[in-house]
Scaffold this active site. Sequence first.
Site: not given
Ligand code: NAD
Length: 253
Positions: A148, A165, A161
């Site tokens: 991130s 990251k 967080y």
């Molecule tokens: P999301 O919540 O839609 O998806 C995350 C998924 O991870 C979910 O389906 C959840 O069930 C799964 N998960 C959580 N804990 C878990 C575990 N212990 N084992 C297996 N699966 C697990 O969120 P997203 O935005 O798609 O996030 C995906 C990645 O992107 C994450 O690592 C998040 O930190 C990163 N991210 C997201 C954003 C944003 O703005 N959405 C920005 C930067 C980074």
Amino acid sequence: MGEARGRKSIFVTGAASGIGKATAKKFSEEGSKVVLSDLDEKGGQQVVDEIKSSGGDAIFVKTNVADPDSVKSLMDKAVEEYGKIDILHNNAGIDVGSDEVKDTVTEIPLHLWDKVIAVNLTGVFLCSRFAIPHMIKNGGGSIINTSSVGGLIGFPGLAAYQASKGGVVQLTKQMAVEYGKDNVRVNCVCPFLVDTPMLTEEEREDGIKAGVIDRIADASEIAHAVTFLAQDESGYITGTILTVDAGFVNTRK
Ligand code: NAD
């Protein structure tokens, strides 16, 4: 059989939703076989059904990326099904900050600090630990981690967080150095604001004003970056931290 052997075998964690779901679908559209893993069985199976109804090849394996036994059985099941691991997208992640729980060093409950580190950082470590030997055995592979912009700079109220990251950024570089000789490339994407269930309304509203491009990303735009890094044509790229962030990080002083 020859054609089947030539197709890439892809692992995506956190594939039931958001970025992982978009990545799994994009890899499938490109002709790969995809192993989707997530804690959310119903959501993950639904994505598999969508992929299959579009003619793709995918399976779902329920996995907790923070649990070594769960990760090992994921890898075993997937290798049994598809015979190899070409690409691993370490993407599962959580964010525990809320109105009730402040993610600051002085306020976050210890068990929540541990949980964020376990899922976001140890999860990347464990999946890589079990996948890399399979990749090496097969002549090489590619790992793409979802970090991130929070892994590169600070934001208020995101201590665990950001620490997790930041760890993913450094682990990416470390694994790139360690396994380059084995033809295993390791890269990382750092998104800013992506339209997924993880994003809060406040982050949406405040964040839109912070980038150079004044909108949030669609999950498919992160999937595009991940599949670009995974391609054989990207074979000279490793240890790279790719910001996918509307210019947020690189245009700051
Ligand atoms: P999301 O919540 O839609 O998806 C995350 C998924 O991870 C979910 O389906 C959840 O069930 C799964 N998960 C959580 N804990 C878990 C575990 N212990 N084992 C297996 N699966 C697990 O969120 P997203 O935005 O798609 O996030 C995906 C990645 O992107 C994450 O690592 C998040 O930190 C990163 N991210 C997201 C954003 C944003 O703005 N959405 C920005 C930067 C980074």
